[in-house]
Design a protein around this motif. Structure first.
Motif, PDB file in Angstrom:
ATOM      1  N   CYS A  87       0.794  -1.264  -0.116  1.00 35.74           N
ATOM      2  CA  CYS A  87      -0.037  -0.166   0.044  1.00 35.74           C
ATOM      3  C   CYS A  87       0.810   1.297   0.037  1.00 35.74           C
ATOM      4  O   CYS A  87       0.562   2.328  -0.595  1.00 35.74           O
ATOM      5  N   VAL A  90       1.586   2.904  -3.321  1.00 35.18           N
ATOM      6  CA  VAL A  90       0.585   3.991  -3.947  1.00 35.18           C
ATOM      7  C   VAL A  90       0.083   4.905  -3.035  1.00 35.18           C
ATOM      8  O   VAL A  90      -1.054   5.718  -3.120  1.00 35.18           O
ATOM      9  N   VAL A  92      -0.602   5.014   0.161  1.00 35.93           N
ATOM     10  CA  VAL A  92      -1.539   4.761   1.252  1.00 35.93           C
ATOM     11  C   VAL A  92      -0.891   3.893   2.193  1.00 35.93           C
ATOM     12  O   VAL A  92      -0.440   2.860   2.178  1.00 35.93           O
ATOM     13  N   LYS A 149      -4.588  -1.176  -7.105  1.00 34.02           N
ATOM     14  CA  LYS A 149      -3.841  -1.335  -5.871  1.00 34.02           C
ATOM     15  C   LYS A 149      -4.155  -0.292  -5.173  1.00 34.02           C
ATOM     16  O   LYS A 149      -4.439  -0.481  -3.850  1.00 34.02           O
ATOM     17  N   LYS A 150      -4.475   0.939  -5.680  1.00 33.42           N
ATOM     18  CA  LYS A 150      -4.748   2.162  -4.830  1.00 33.42           C
ATOM     19  C   LYS A 150      -6.027   1.838  -4.114  1.00 33.42           C
ATOM     20  O   LYS A 150      -6.435   2.282  -3.041  1.00 33.42           O
ATOM     21  N   LYS A 151      -7.016   1.497  -5.098  1.00 34.68           N
ATOM     22  CA  LYS A 151      -8.489   1.334  -4.799  1.00 34.68           C
ATOM     23  C   LYS A 151      -8.509   0.239  -3.565  1.00 34.68           C
ATOM     24  O   LYS A 151      -9.331   0.163  -2.675  1.00 34.68           O
ATOM     25  N   CYS A 153      -6.199  -0.569  -1.450  1.00 28.87           N
ATOM     26  CA  CYS A 153      -5.634  -0.042  -0.155  1.00 28.87           C
ATOM     27  C   CYS A 153      -6.447   1.060   0.383  1.00 28.87           C
ATOM     28  O   CYS A 153      -6.561   1.088   1.628  1.00 28.87           O
ATOM     29  N   ASP A 154      -7.083   1.725  -0.271  1.00 33.27           N
ATOM     30  CA  ASP A 154      -8.046   2.824   0.199  1.00 33.27           C
ATOM     31  C   ASP A 154      -9.380   1.882   0.971  1.00 33.27           C
ATOM     32  O   ASP A 154      -9.595   2.496   1.819  1.00 33.27           O
TER      33      ASP A 154
END
Length: 216
Positions: A87, A90, A92, A149-151, A153-154
């Protein structure tokens, strides 16, 4: 492997009058003998003789098709999760900027005698509760993997922050029923790590202690 691991921990706990060691041992028993079988039933057992892997700062579990971080009484669980999901790559920083440092600071403050026995039991119970929540959501229910990956981890961050109040209120005697010394030192431990959203969750817990109207 499980029996050997518990035997070492049991001998340590019983040769050490430290209340912290005894609390950890009880929670470790619960994870290994109650939680672990259910996790293996959900994810499938590995074909190796030793499916449980003891790393330097965490435990992991080989399953039929994967390897997952195992909830335990160790902050290294969050390093394991960061390694798996990446995470911080990206932007996060839940695992590296909040979960691991907060967990580690709690353990440091236990050593400084900031907490009563009720507080120590609460800290470790919350630790295991939060870790189980993540594994159940991400691995058992499979809800964490998103398009990017961003979504992913969010989603993990949002889920965990929403999950926090329930663990705080329902673990051990519950944060609302801890001695004032513990309550003050909980805030002393976590306050420097809290973002705006995390403070909202903290206030939600405080309000629930004053006026218990929310079910977590």
């Amino acid at each position: 492997m499980i029996k050997l691991l518990l035997l070492v921990n049991f001998l340590f706990a019983n040769s050490n009058s430290d209340f912290e060691a005894q609390v950890k041992h009880r929670l470790q028993e619960e994870v290994l003998f109650e939680y672990l079988p259910g996790l293996q039933a959900s994810l499938g057992e590995c074909e190796d003789e030793n499916c449980l892997i003891e790393n330097s700062d965490h435990l992991s579990l080989k399953t039929k098709d994967d390897e997952v971080c195992l909830p335990y009484t160790q902050c290294g669980f969050y390093n394991c999760m960061e390694k798996k999901y990446g995470c911080s790559e990206v932007g996060v920083n839940y695992f590296t900027g909040l979960a691991f440092p907060t967990c580690s600071t709690y353990l440091e403050n236990i050593k400084k005698n900031y907490f009563t026995e009720k507080g120590i039991q609460w800290i470790y119970s919350v630790m295991v509760c939060l870790q189980k929540g993540l594994i159940d959501e991400c691995e058992v229910r499979g809800n964490c993997q998103k398009e990017t990956k961003k979504k992913t981890c969010d989603y993990i961050t949002d889920f965990t922050l929403d999950f926090h109040p329930g663990c705080y209120i329902n673990s051990g005697v519950g944060v609302c029923h801890l001695p004032m010394k513990d309550k003050l030192n909980i805030w002393r431990t976590v306050s420097k790590y809290l973002t705006k959203d995390e403070r909202k969750q903290a206030y939600k817990v405080v309000f629930n202690c004053i006026l218990p109207t929310t079910n977590f």
